[in-house]
Design a protein around this motif. Structure first.
Motif, PDB file in Angstrom:
ATOM      1  N   PRO A 182       0.780  -0.979   0.366  1.00 40.84           N
ATOM      2  CA  PRO A 182       0.139   0.355   0.052  1.00 40.84           C
ATOM      3  C   PRO A 182       1.003   0.970   0.051  1.00 40.84           C
ATOM      4  O   PRO A 182       2.020   1.461   0.385  1.00 40.84           O
ATOM      5  CB  PRO A 182      -0.657  -0.228   1.239  1.00 40.84           C
ATOM      6  CG  PRO A 182       0.426  -0.789   2.440  1.00 40.84           C
ATOM      7  CD  PRO A 182       0.603  -2.443   1.341  1.00 40.84           C
ATOM      8  N   PRO A 183       0.175   1.938  -0.683  1.00 36.86           N
ATOM      9  CA  PRO A 183       1.289   3.141  -0.667  1.00 36.86           C
ATOM     10  C   PRO A 183       1.726   3.580   0.792  1.00 36.86           C
ATOM     11  O   PRO A 183       1.489   4.046   1.441  1.00 36.86           O
ATOM     12  CB  PRO A 183      -0.013   4.768  -1.044  1.00 36.86           C
ATOM     13  CG  PRO A 183      -1.324   4.116  -1.544  1.00 36.86           C
ATOM     14  CD  PRO A 183      -0.434   2.865  -0.838  1.00 36.86           C
ATOM     15  N   GLY A 184       3.100   4.377   1.032  1.00 40.84           N
ATOM     16  CA  GLY A 184       3.651   4.584   2.346  1.00 40.84           C
ATOM     17  C   GLY A 184       2.857   6.137   2.562  1.00 40.84           C
ATOM     18  O   GLY A 184       2.726   7.123   1.734  1.00 40.84           O
ATOM     19  N   GLN A 185       2.635   5.965   3.780  1.00 41.40           N
ATOM     20  CA  GLN A 185       2.264   7.367   3.940  1.00 41.40           C
ATOM     21  C   GLN A 185       2.819   8.255   6.260  1.00 41.40           C
ATOM     22  O   GLN A 185       2.544   8.483   6.560  1.00 41.40           O
ATOM     23  CB  GLN A 185       1.069   7.002   4.826  1.00 41.40           C
ATOM     24  CG  GLN A 185      -0.229   6.511   3.432  1.00 41.40           C
ATOM     25  CD  GLN A 185      -0.759   8.094   3.030  1.00 41.40           C
ATOM     26  OE1 GLN A 185       0.326   9.197   3.045  1.00 41.40           O
ATOM     27  NE2 GLN A 185      -1.179   8.305   1.766  1.00 41.40           N
ATOM     28  N   SER A 186       4.079   7.167   5.992  1.00 42.67           N
ATOM     29  CA  SER A 186       5.168   7.833   6.737  1.00 42.67           C
ATOM     30  C   SER A 186       6.734   8.452   5.998  1.00 42.67           C
ATOM     31  O   SER A 186       6.857   7.888   5.293  1.00 42.67           O
ATOM     32  CB  SER A 186       5.046   6.891   7.779  1.00 42.67           C
ATOM     33  OG  SER A 186       6.224   5.953   7.490  1.00 42.67           O
ATOM     34  N   THR A 187       7.329   8.860   7.239  1.00 40.39           N
ATOM     35  CA  THR A 187       8.150   9.554   6.689  1.00 40.39           C
ATOM     36  C   THR A 187       9.427   8.572   6.504  1.00 40.39           C
ATOM     37  O   THR A 187      10.431   8.130   5.230  1.00 40.39           O
ATOM     38  CB  THR A 187       9.098  10.494   7.613  1.00 40.39           C
ATOM     39  OG1 THR A 187       9.087   9.913   9.366  1.00 40.39           O
ATOM     40  CG2 THR A 187       8.162  11.883   7.657  1.00 40.39           C
ATOM     41  N   ILE A 188       9.408   7.068   7.545  1.00 40.20           N
ATOM     42  CA  ILE A 188      10.174   6.189   7.253  1.00 40.20           C
ATOM     43  C   ILE A 188       9.357   5.294   5.910  1.00 40.20           C
ATOM     44  O   ILE A 188      10.810   4.721   5.367  1.00 40.20           O
ATOM     45  CB  ILE A 188      10.520   5.393   8.517  1.00 40.20           C
ATOM     46  CG1 ILE A 188      11.260   4.514   8.756  1.00 40.20           C
ATOM     47  CG2 ILE A 188       9.209   4.434   8.478  1.00 40.20           C
ATOM     48  CD1 ILE A 188      13.115   5.434   9.118  1.00 40.20           C
ATOM     49  N   ALA A 189       8.859   5.204   5.579  1.00 32.39           N
ATOM     50  CA  ALA A 189       8.271   4.161   4.092  1.00 32.39           C
ATOM     51  C   ALA A 189       8.887   3.986   3.296  1.00 32.39           C
ATOM     52  O   ALA A 189       9.068   3.177   2.508  1.00 32.39           O
ATOM     53  CB  ALA A 189       6.525   4.577   4.035  1.00 32.39           C
ATOM     54  N   PHE A 243       6.458   6.874  14.701  1.00 33.48           N
ATOM     55  CA  PHE A 243       6.451   7.120  13.038  1.00 33.48           C
ATOM     56  C   PHE A 243       5.852   8.420  13.156  1.00 33.48           C
ATOM     57  O   PHE A 243       5.516   9.277  13.925  1.00 33.48           O
ATOM     58  CB  PHE A 243       5.261   6.402  13.087  1.00 33.48           C
ATOM     59  CG  PHE A 243       3.854   6.851  13.613  1.00 33.48           C
ATOM     60  CD1 PHE A 243       4.071   5.724  14.662  1.00 33.48           C
ATOM     61  CD2 PHE A 243       3.373   7.967  13.239  1.00 33.48           C
ATOM     62  CE1 PHE A 243       2.624   6.334  15.281  1.00 33.48           C
ATOM     63  CE2 PHE A 243       1.502   7.722  13.547  1.00 33.48           C
ATOM     64  CZ  PHE A 243       1.708   7.559  14.628  1.00 33.48           C
ATOM     65  N   ASP A 244       6.264   9.630  11.738  1.00 31.26           N
ATOM     66  CA  ASP A 244       5.517  10.288  11.366  1.00 31.26           C
ATOM     67  C   ASP A 244       4.487  10.468  10.431  1.00 31.26           C
ATOM     68  O   ASP A 244       5.518  10.455   9.624  1.00 31.26           O
ATOM     69  CB  ASP A 244       6.852  11.943  11.250  1.00 31.26           C
ATOM     70  CG  ASP A 244       6.691  12.932  11.025  1.00 31.26           C
ATOM     71  OD1 ASP A 244       5.443  13.187  11.024  1.00 31.26           O
ATOM     72  OD2 ASP A 244       7.805  13.710  11.293  1.00 31.26           O
ATOM     73  N   ALA A 245       3.503  10.721  10.160  1.00 26.54           N
ATOM     74  CA  ALA A 245       2.446  10.654   9.755  1.00 26.54           C
ATOM     75  C   ALA A 245       2.325  12.313   8.708  1.00 26.54           C
ATOM     76  O   ALA A 245       1.804  12.974   9.943  1.00 26.54           O
ATOM     77  CB  ALA A 245       1.309   9.805   9.745  1.00 26.54           C
ATOM     78  N   PRO A 246       2.795  12.400   7.945  1.00 14.40           N
ATOM     79  CA  PRO A 246       2.839  13.726   6.894  1.00 14.40           C
ATOM     80  C   PRO A 246       1.570  13.612   7.443  1.00 14.40           C
ATOM     81  O   PRO A 246       0.615  15.230   7.014  1.00 14.40           O
ATOM     82  CB  PRO A 246       3.729  13.832   6.034  1.00 14.40           C
ATOM     83  CG  PRO A 246       4.646  12.318   5.556  1.00 14.40           C
ATOM     84  CD  PRO A 246       3.840  11.372   6.867  1.00 14.40           C
ATOM     85  N   ASN A 247       0.597  12.969   6.552  1.00 15.28           N
ATOM     86  CA  ASN A 247      -0.781  13.210   5.454  1.00 15.28           C
ATOM     87  C   ASN A 247      -1.737  13.028   6.922  1.00 15.28           C
ATOM     88  O   ASN A 247      -1.989  11.861   7.419  1.00 15.28           O
ATOM     89  CB  ASN A 247      -0.785  12.707   4.260  1.00 15.28           C
ATOM     90  CG  ASN A 247       0.600  12.418   2.973  1.00 15.28           C
ATOM     91  OD1 ASN A 247       0.854  13.572   3.301  1.00 15.28           O
ATOM     92  ND2 ASN A 247       0.869  11.539   2.578  1.00 15.28           N
ATOM     93  N   PRO A 248      -2.867  13.760   6.879  1.00 18.59           N
ATOM     94  CA  PRO A 248      -3.850  13.313   7.345  1.00 18.59           C
ATOM     95  C   PRO A 248      -4.780  12.374   6.946  1.00 18.59           C
ATOM     96  O   PRO A 248      -5.066  12.734   5.715  1.00 18.59           O
ATOM     97  CB  PRO A 248      -4.814  14.691   7.687  1.00 18.59           C
ATOM     98  CG  PRO A 248      -3.903  15.688   7.178  1.00 18.59           C
ATOM     99  CD  PRO A 248      -2.472  15.218   6.772  1.00 18.59           C
ATOM    100  N   GLY A 249      -5.454  11.072   7.417  1.00 22.84           N
ATOM    101  CA  GLY A 249      -5.854   9.923   6.950  1.00 22.84           C
ATOM    102  C   GLY A 249      -5.988   8.887   8.427  1.00 22.84           C
ATOM    103  O   GLY A 249      -5.968   9.508   9.650  1.00 22.84           O
ATOM    104  N   GLN A 250      -7.487   7.790   7.546  1.00 17.24           N
ATOM    105  CA  GLN A 250      -7.459   7.042   8.738  1.00 17.24           C
ATOM    106  C   GLN A 250      -6.211   6.170   8.538  1.00 17.24           C
ATOM    107  O   GLN A 250      -6.860   5.489   6.992  1.00 17.24           O
ATOM    108  CB  GLN A 250      -8.807   6.824   8.866  1.00 17.24           C
ATOM    109  CG  GLN A 250      -9.705   8.063   9.635  1.00 17.24           C
ATOM    110  CD  GLN A 250     -10.603   7.476   9.781  1.00 17.24           C
ATOM    111  OE1 GLN A 250     -10.612   6.420  10.764  1.00 17.24           O
ATOM    112  NE2 GLN A 250     -11.146   8.214   9.630  1.00 17.24           N
TER     113      GLN A 250
END
Lengths: 168, 314
Positions: B11-18, B169-176
């Protein structure tokens, strides 16, 4: 000539006793193969039920507990009753002495006793299904396996016994 | 909820480490694929080309080839060294949270996640965090081993009893984003599913305000119904009369139930309260004693609301 009175493939008995009391490495190898393939089919059928349950995201074939027991038994049977003994016990018994040019293995009675210990351990493992199939996964990892209500003890005892048959 | 069930690949990565994890993963995948094709291809080609030509053909006596042997030793060794140091750098990054991280205490138990926030608020199965800020998770388990797994963030960390484990983790994009338990933990392991809700700065501030005043101005039954899902009662109890890991709540209030020890008890307010706080005290016949205590997870107002909700289910 002495050889005319000894047993060979032309005059050897074929009854069930001749199999269960045999000291012939090839026969023991075949007995291992038969037992191991039986458990391979059992483990395979369990895997088929797991896959049938997973055909749809909301599978309703078996309950959650049954599913957990299915994959545990599948894993335990495939690991302890199939993968570990398969090559060394069946092919090792049948082929290896011939490759080495030996008449038989070094301790034929011990060789037969090993097969009986394998069957004995397998029966313990199968008994645990009746006594409340284990649901811990085949690794029996703690602390989950110490808290579950299923028969972890008889299953691990079966695995413990299986450790003693150490194929000749 | 993000739909990750429909993808065959990551799935598309959603954190800075992804992106870093994916880059290494793809390197190993493609290097492995290329060498598989080369090795198997050459093997098949040689098997065909150098097959036995006739009954009197003699196998040539080839002892070794120094240049070839050095080549097929040095190349894989270099590849393995590269993968090791590349992976080790990412491993260290994933295991050392930044100093200014927003810290959440995560508790895993059969079969839900609970989260305690720095402002004293708490929640079950929904981790709410600010977008674009590092979030440190201090995790422990109340019973068996669980594992905190957010595929979109490429993080997975075992959650153990009697000790803390840490991930961040550091998730840059708001979402669920989906949260799974990925260490088998018993009957309802497959239902131990939560959500990581990443909110923008303003929404997160609003949420922090409201989390301390939850249930205010709501009818107890309605608040109880909300808690039924929010506090993961729904994992084991249904409200339509069908059996699950635990008994259904429909119509049980005011009735008498049989217990595992053969005795009977009336389902009244005190029985319900006891069953929430000391679940093993009186277990209904036909069910296993597997429910965890909700002591410290539900306050008395929330227990009142749940009791009111169960009373309303006729």
């Amino acid at each position: 000539m002495q050889s005319q009175t000894s047993t060979n493939y032309l005059n050897s008995p074929t009854g069930w006793k001749s199999w269960l009391f045999t000291l012939d490495h090839k026969r023991i190898g075949i007995m291992y193969l038969a037992a191991i393939m039986t458990f391979f089919v059992v483990g395979g059928v369990l895997a088929l039920i797991i896959r049938l349950q997973l055909l749809s995201p909301h599978g309703t074939l078996v309950s959650a507990n049954t599913y957990n027991q299915l994959f545990t038994l599948h894993g335990a049977i495939m690991i302890f009753l199939f993968i570990i003994p398969s090559i060394p016990a069946s092919l090792g018994n049948f082929v290896l002495p011939q490759m080495l040019g030996a008449k038989d293995v070094a301790f034929p009675r011990l060789n037969l006793a090993s097969w009986y210990i394998y069957v004995f351990g397998a029966l313990f493992a199968l008994y645990s299904i009746v006594a409340g199939a284990v649901d811990t996964g085949w690794t029996f990892y703690t602390p989950y396996s110490t808290t579950t209500n299923t028969s972890v003890v008889s299953m691990t005892l079966g695995v413990f016994i299986l450790g003693f048959y150490s194929p000749a | 909820m993000m739909d990750t069930t429909g993808t065959l690949f990551l799935p598309p990565g959603q954190s800075t480490i992804a992106p870093e994890v994916d880059a290494l993963f793809n390197f190993i995948l493609y290097a492995g694929t290329i060498f598989f094709v080369i090795v198997v291809g050459v093997m098949i080609y040689f098997a065909v080309k150098y097959r036995r030509q006739g009954a009197d053909a003699v196998t040539p006596d080839i002892a070794h080839n120094t240049r070839l042997e050095i080549l097929w030793t040095v190349i894989p060794t270099l590849l393995v060294i590269v993968v090791f140091f590349w992976g080790f750098r990412i491993f260290l990054k994933m295991h050392v949270p930044p100093k200014d991280a927003f810290e959440v205490k995560v508790t895993g138990q059969k079969w839900f996640w609970s989260f305690d926030y720095p402002n004293g608020g708490n929640g079950v199965n929904e981790l709410v965090v600010p977008a674009g800020k590092p979030v440190k998770l201090l995790m422990s388990s109340k019973d068996v081993i669980h594992s905190f797994y957010v595929p979109d963030f490429r993080i997975k960390m075992d959650v153990l009893p009697n000790r803390y484990t840490v991930t961040w983790f550091d998730a840059p994009n708001p979402g669920q984003y989906n949260l799974f338990c990925s260490e088998y933990c018993g009957t309802s392991h497959s239902k131990m599913i939560g959500t990581v809700k990443v909110l923008g700065e303003r929404e997160f501030a609003v949420w922090q305000e409201s989390s301390s005043s939850a249930g205010v101005g709501m009818a107890p039954e309605a608040y109880g119904e909300q808690l039924y899902t929010a506090r993961a009662c729904v994992t084991c109890h249904k409200v339509d009369g069908t059996q699950s890991t635990g008994p259904s709540w429909k119509g049980i209030f005011g009735h008498t139930v049989k217990l595992t020890d053969g005795s009977q008890t009336a389902v009244d307010e005190n029985y319900l309260r006891e069953s929430v706080l000391i679940p093993g005290a009186k277990v209904v016949a036909g069910y296993q004693n597997v429910m965890p205590t909700y002591q410290g997870i539900l306050n008395s107002k929330q227990i009142d609301a749940l009791v009111a909700y169960i009373k309303s289910l006729k």
